[in-house]
Design a protein around this motif. Sequence first.
Motif, PDB file in Angstrom:
ATOM      1  N   ASN A  83     -31.987   2.272  -2.951  1.00 17.24           N
ATOM      2  CA  ASN A  83     -32.808   1.262  -2.265  1.00 17.24           C
ATOM      3  C   ASN A  83     -34.189   1.149  -2.912  1.00 17.24           C
ATOM      4  OD1 ASN A  83     -30.917   0.379  -0.430  1.00 17.24           O
ATOM      5  ND2 ASN A  83     -31.605   1.720   1.233  1.00 17.24           N
ATOM      6  N   SER A  84     -34.698   2.272  -3.451  1.00 18.99           N
ATOM      7  CA  SER A  84     -35.995   2.236  -4.144  1.00 18.99           C
ATOM      8  C   SER A  84     -35.908   1.392  -5.411  1.00 18.99           C
ATOM      9  CB  SER A  84     -36.446   3.658  -4.492  1.00 18.99           C
ATOM     10  OG  SER A  84     -36.712   4.409  -3.325  1.00 18.99           O
ATOM     11  N   VAL A  85     -34.783   1.498  -6.115  1.00 20.46           N
ATOM     12  CA  VAL A  85     -34.586   0.675  -7.310  1.00 20.46           C
ATOM     13  C   VAL A  85     -34.549  -0.805  -6.928  1.00 20.46           C
ATOM     14  CG1 VAL A  85     -32.982   0.114  -9.179  1.00 20.46           C
ATOM     15  CG2 VAL A  85     -33.406   2.507  -8.587  1.00 20.46           C
ATOM     16  N   LEU A  86     -33.828  -1.129  -5.864  1.00 22.88           N
ATOM     17  CA  LEU A  86     -33.772  -2.518  -5.393  1.00 22.88           C
ATOM     18  C   LEU A  86     -35.165  -3.023  -5.022  1.00 22.88           C
ATOM     19  CD1 LEU A  86     -30.558  -2.393  -3.140  1.00 22.88           C
ATOM     20  CD2 LEU A  86     -30.803  -3.547  -5.346  1.00 22.88           C
ATOM     21  N   ASP A  91     -38.440   3.835 -16.461  1.00 21.44           N
ATOM     22  CA  ASP A  91     -38.555   5.271 -16.168  1.00 21.44           C
ATOM     23  C   ASP A  91     -37.771   5.625 -14.907  1.00 21.44           C
ATOM     24  OD1 ASP A  91     -40.166   5.766 -18.359  1.00 21.44           O
ATOM     25  OD2 ASP A  91     -42.024   5.351 -17.256  1.00 21.44           O
ATOM     26  N   GLY A  92     -37.828   4.725 -13.937  1.00 22.10           N
ATOM     27  CA  GLY A  92     -37.079   4.946 -12.704  1.00 22.10           C
ATOM     28  C   GLY A  92     -35.585   5.034 -12.958  1.00 22.10           C
ATOM     29  N   PHE A  93     -35.069   4.159 -13.797  1.00 20.11           N
ATOM     30  CA  PHE A  93     -33.644   4.189 -14.143  1.00 20.11           C
ATOM     31  C   PHE A  93     -33.268   5.491 -14.857  1.00 20.11           C
ATOM     32  CE2 PHE A  93     -33.611  -0.585 -13.789  1.00 20.11           C
ATOM     33  CZ  PHE A  93     -32.617  -0.643 -12.816  1.00 20.11           C
ATOM     34  N   LYS A  94     -34.171   6.020 -15.688  1.00 18.93           N
ATOM     35  CA  LYS A  94     -33.901   7.273 -16.394  1.00 18.93           C
ATOM     36  C   LYS A  94     -33.781   8.441 -15.409  1.00 18.93           C
ATOM     37  CE  LYS A  94     -36.184   5.953 -20.729  1.00 18.93           C
ATOM     38  NZ  LYS A  94     -37.378   6.174 -21.603  1.00 18.93           N
ATOM     39  N   ASN A 113     -39.764  -9.576  -8.764  1.00 23.83           N
ATOM     40  CA  ASN A 113     -39.079 -10.878  -8.646  1.00 23.83           C
ATOM     41  C   ASN A 113     -37.858 -10.956  -9.565  1.00 23.83           C
ATOM     42  OD1 ASN A 113     -38.896 -13.347  -7.302  1.00 23.83           O
ATOM     43  ND2 ASN A 113     -39.905 -14.446  -8.966  1.00 23.83           N
ATOM     44  N   ARG A 114     -37.239  -9.805  -9.805  1.00 24.82           N
ATOM     45  CA  ARG A 114     -36.017  -9.765 -10.623  1.00 24.82           C
ATOM     46  C   ARG A 114     -34.812  -9.735  -9.677  1.00 24.82           C
ATOM     47  NH1 ARG A 114     -37.779  -4.792 -14.494  1.00 24.82           N
ATOM     48  NH2 ARG A 114     -35.590  -4.908 -15.173  1.00 24.82           N
ATOM     49  N   LEU A 115     -34.683 -10.817  -8.909  1.00 20.52           N
ATOM     50  CA  LEU A 115     -33.710 -10.842  -7.811  1.00 20.52           C
ATOM     51  C   LEU A 115     -32.271 -10.860  -8.309  1.00 20.52           C
ATOM     52  CD1 LEU A 115     -35.499 -13.209  -5.274  1.00 20.52           C
ATOM     53  CD2 LEU A 115     -35.549 -10.713  -5.410  1.00 20.52           C
ATOM     54  N   GLU A 116     -32.006 -11.539  -9.420  1.00 23.25           N
ATOM     55  CA  GLU A 116     -30.645 -11.562  -9.945  1.00 23.25           C
ATOM     56  C   GLU A 116     -30.208 -10.168 -10.395  1.00 23.25           C
ATOM     57  OE1 GLU A 116     -29.934 -14.474 -12.922  1.00 23.25           O
ATOM     58  OE2 GLU A 116     -30.527 -16.178 -11.656  1.00 23.25           O
ATOM     59  N   GLU A 117     -31.118  -9.447 -11.038  1.00 22.77           N
ATOM     60  CA  GLU A 117     -30.819  -8.059 -11.434  1.00 22.77           C
ATOM     61  C   GLU A 117     -30.609  -7.185 -10.206  1.00 22.77           C
ATOM     62  OE1 GLU A 117     -33.212  -6.279 -14.693  1.00 22.77           O
ATOM     63  OE2 GLU A 117     -34.175  -8.260 -14.758  1.00 22.77           O
ATOM     64  N   ALA A 118     -31.392  -7.452  -9.162  1.00 22.53           N
ATOM     65  CA  ALA A 118     -31.264  -6.675  -7.921  1.00 22.53           C
ATOM     66  C   ALA A 118     -29.888  -6.878  -7.296  1.00 22.53           C
ATOM     67  CB  ALA A 118     -32.361  -7.065  -6.941  1.00 22.53           C
ATOM     68  N   LEU A 119     -29.430  -8.130  -7.282  1.00 16.75           N
ATOM     69  CA  LEU A 119     -28.100  -8.423  -6.724  1.00 16.75           C
ATOM     70  C   LEU A 119     -27.003  -7.772  -7.560  1.00 16.75           C
ATOM     71  CD1 LEU A 119     -28.522 -12.180  -5.702  1.00 16.75           C
ATOM     72  CD2 LEU A 119     -28.062 -10.255  -4.160  1.00 16.75           C
ATOM     73  N   GLU A 120     -27.182  -7.774  -8.865  1.00 15.04           N
ATOM     74  CA  GLU A 120     -26.200  -7.141  -9.750  1.00 15.04           C
ATOM     75  C   GLU A 120     -26.166  -5.633  -9.516  1.00 15.04           C
ATOM     76  OE1 GLU A 120     -25.380  -6.641 -14.563  1.00 15.04           O
ATOM     77  OE2 GLU A 120     -26.858  -8.097 -13.851  1.00 15.04           O
ATOM     78  N   PHE A 121     -27.363  -5.035  -9.363  1.00 16.77           N
ATOM     79  CA  PHE A 121     -27.442  -3.596  -9.094  1.00 16.77           C
ATOM     80  C   PHE A 121     -26.801  -3.262  -7.751  1.00 16.77           C
ATOM     81  CE2 PHE A 121     -29.614   0.249  -7.598  1.00 16.77           C
ATOM     82  CZ  PHE A 121     -29.449   1.094  -8.697  1.00 16.77           C
ATOM     83  N   LEU A 122     -27.032  -4.119  -6.746  1.00 12.43           N
ATOM     84  CA  LEU A 122     -26.440  -3.913  -5.424  1.00 12.43           C
ATOM     85  C   LEU A 122     -24.918  -3.906  -5.512  1.00 12.43           C
ATOM     86  CD1 LEU A 122     -26.811  -3.722  -2.296  1.00 12.43           C
ATOM     87  CD2 LEU A 122     -26.767  -6.216  -2.258  1.00 12.43           C
ATOM     88  N   SER A 123     -24.369  -4.822  -6.301  1.00 15.01           N
ATOM     89  CA  SER A 123     -22.908  -4.886  -6.453  1.00 15.01           C
ATOM     90  C   SER A 123     -22.369  -3.623  -7.117  1.00 15.01           C
ATOM     91  CB  SER A 123     -22.518  -6.112  -7.273  1.00 15.01           C
ATOM     92  OG  SER A 123     -22.934  -7.300  -6.619  1.00 15.01           O
ATOM     93  N   LYS A 124     -23.136  -3.070  -8.083  1.00 16.97           N
ATOM     94  CA  LYS A 124     -22.694  -1.854  -8.770  1.00 16.97           C
ATOM     95  C   LYS A 124     -22.710  -0.631  -7.850  1.00 16.97           C
ATOM     96  CE  LYS A 124     -24.048  -3.225 -13.459  1.00 16.97           C
ATOM     97  NZ  LYS A 124     -24.983  -2.973 -14.593  1.00 16.97           N
ATOM     98  N   MET A 125     -23.493  -0.719  -6.755  1.00 15.01           N
ATOM     99  CA  MET A 125     -23.569   0.389  -5.800  1.00 15.01           C
ATOM    100  C   MET A 125     -22.322   0.487  -4.924  1.00 15.01           C
ATOM    101  SD  MET A 125     -27.530  -0.205  -4.590  1.00 15.01           S
ATOM    102  CE  MET A 125     -27.279   0.604  -3.011  1.00 15.01           C
ATOM    103  N   GLN A 126     -21.446  -0.510  -5.033  1.00 11.56           N
ATOM    104  CA  GLN A 126     -20.295  -0.606  -4.119  1.00 11.56           C
ATOM    105  C   GLN A 126     -19.416   0.639  -4.168  1.00 11.56           C
ATOM    106  OE1 GLN A 126     -19.119  -4.344  -3.254  1.00 11.56           O
ATOM    107  NE2 GLN A 126     -18.040  -3.515  -1.530  1.00 11.56           N
ATOM    108  N   ASN A 127     -19.219   1.213  -5.358  1.00 13.25           N
ATOM    109  CA  ASN A 127     -18.354   2.395  -5.473  1.00 13.25           C
ATOM    110  C   ASN A 127     -18.928   3.605  -4.749  1.00 13.25           C
ATOM    111  OD1 ASN A 127     -16.517   0.990  -7.036  1.00 13.25           O
ATOM    112  ND2 ASN A 127     -17.501   1.555  -8.973  1.00 13.25           N
ATOM    113  N   LEU A 128     -20.263   3.722  -4.762  1.00  9.44           N
ATOM    114  CA  LEU A 128     -20.904   4.867  -4.122  1.00  9.44           C
ATOM    115  C   LEU A 128     -21.090   4.677  -2.621  1.00  9.44           C
ATOM    116  CD1 LEU A 128     -23.683   5.684  -6.763  1.00  9.44           C
ATOM    117  CD2 LEU A 128     -21.679   7.073  -6.250  1.00  9.44           C
TER     118      LEU A 128
END
Length: 639
Positions: A435-438, A412-415, A445-460
């Motif tokens: 940062n709330s999503v992270l 729901d948060g992603f939506k 404990n979805r740390l790999e997904e968190a790191l992937e999401f952090l990398s996607k934030m690079q453009n913004l």
Amino acid sequence: MPKLPCPWSWRLSTLSSIETHFHLKSLPSFHSRLLSSSSSSSSLGVPSREHIAHLILDQKSAETALQTFQWASKLPNFTHSQSTYRALIHKLCAFRRFNTVKELLDEMPTSLGVPPEEDILVTLVQGLGRARMIRDVIKVLDLASRFNITPSLKIFNSILDVLVKEDIDLARHFYRKKMMSTGVQGDDYTFGILMKGLCLTNRIADAFKLLQLIKSSPVKPNTVIYNTLIHALCKNGKVGRARSLMNEMEDPNDVTFNVLISAYCKEENSVQALVLLEKSFTMGFVPDVITLTKVLKILCNVGHVAEAFEILERVESKGGVVDVVAYNTLIKGYCRIAKVKLGQRLLKEMEHKGCLPNADTYNILISGFCESGMLDSAMVMFNEMKTDGIGWNFVTYDTVIKGLCSTGRMEDGFKILELMEESKGGSGGRISPYNSVLYGLYKENRLEEALEFLSKMQNLFPRAVDRSLRILEFCKEGRVEDAKRVYDQMTGEGGIPSVLVYDCIICRVCLKGYMREAVELMNEMVGCGYFPVASTFNAVISGFCTQGKLGSALKLTEDMVERGCILDGGSYSPLIDAFCRIGNIQKAVMLLLQMLQKSIIPDDLTWNSVLLCLSQEREWLKSKKMLHVNSLLQWIIET
């Protein structure tokens, strides 16, 4: 700029048909209607001087104002007056055409047969004041003398008012040399101007001297003079002295009470604020909406929301103004004491009374529902905003994303994040929703997904993400000092580190034994709204246990439990092992029992530590009944 012709030459000259056509085309259509009406229909007559004055004031430039004045002078049977000259002079002053103003003033005795009236000289003073031509302001007195006009008190006061805004010392000198020494008696307006100047420059002692001077003069200090000094005292934190001064007043008014009540609210002195509020009600006054809001806020801040609600109702019943900001303050108070439903009810009441809620109203309630764990109700409010035609703003998106992600509703948060990104403003360059999503991914404990999401934030957020990744890389390499340096640089520039940054640095400084820094970082982490999960504070517990600081480790554990943190085996194991190593079997067994009661299964290391310690602590075993010990061991084995 061509020199303005003499007014009488305008009236004596005859306009050619070309000139007439030019003026009718260049001036507003209303001029044309007036001219055609005056020439074709004698029943309508000549436009009044008031009409012409308004037309001059409506012009957007000095040139068109002059043209309008000239056009009016050529109307049949129309002559200018003091009012039309004053309008033109006001307009010319606005565009700093003071030379033209001087010519007009010199021509007035001839064109009108009388010198300029005092209102025209006051208009000139005000225009010169806006242009900050202070010397010329004072010279208006000489101008009056040239026209054989004795300057009135109104002219003196207008000059004094300009001087006070520029330089209080110059104003006081003018009052003493130009007014007092020439026998000009000031009135309450004169003293009000001087009081304002002294108070604006925080010359409180001189302001009290002036008050004594007024009291000894034929003029008695009015409410405005007292209120000015009271406001200055409150502004300087001398509220008690201001209150004493109010007691001297014969007729305090609503402004007096508003100033003092607001001052007590600023000091968070709710008792005195309410005493004065009650007194104002008794005297028939009602606080203005700004003062009311301050009273509501100070009461809500200390949890007295019911009392705040009663005050709001009293103000409404007495005809006072209550706006959406006042209602929002009260709704926020209900949310703060976890009575969000009452806040929602107040929303309905304010709508029935004709006070429409705004985005802030809904955002406050959405935040209240999120903090109370009522996410479904928060989403209902979120959808109601759209139904009621109130647009979602950044605060709305940020609040909902934070609420959903922090309670595990990541999808729901992603939506909602997607909705925000598709909206016109997006995040507006603000990183908090991301940062709330992270944080939500970290809590699950979805740390790999968190790191992937952090990398996607690079453009913004290239700068923030680059620094975060550098910190994570330094920590991975064990370069804690370098990681802390980048962290300090980020926070020093106002950046908000993500939860991943806090987690990584805390774990690494604990491994290095820097426990003070670890605790400070964890406090900062909580201050940013990130509550550490067990894996993060387990690192701190282990760090304390390694250094033998078992008291600090136990206190940290208790604090985490009080804050609602769920402990796991990694929280208890280092403590049990540490107590076993120092032979404190009683503490070790107590912690072991706590683990088992919470259905946490100890690992092999913990079992071994406890059993080994039990086998060595014969004195402790002797002090206990063997039946009790056997029962304990049997329970442990069965568990």
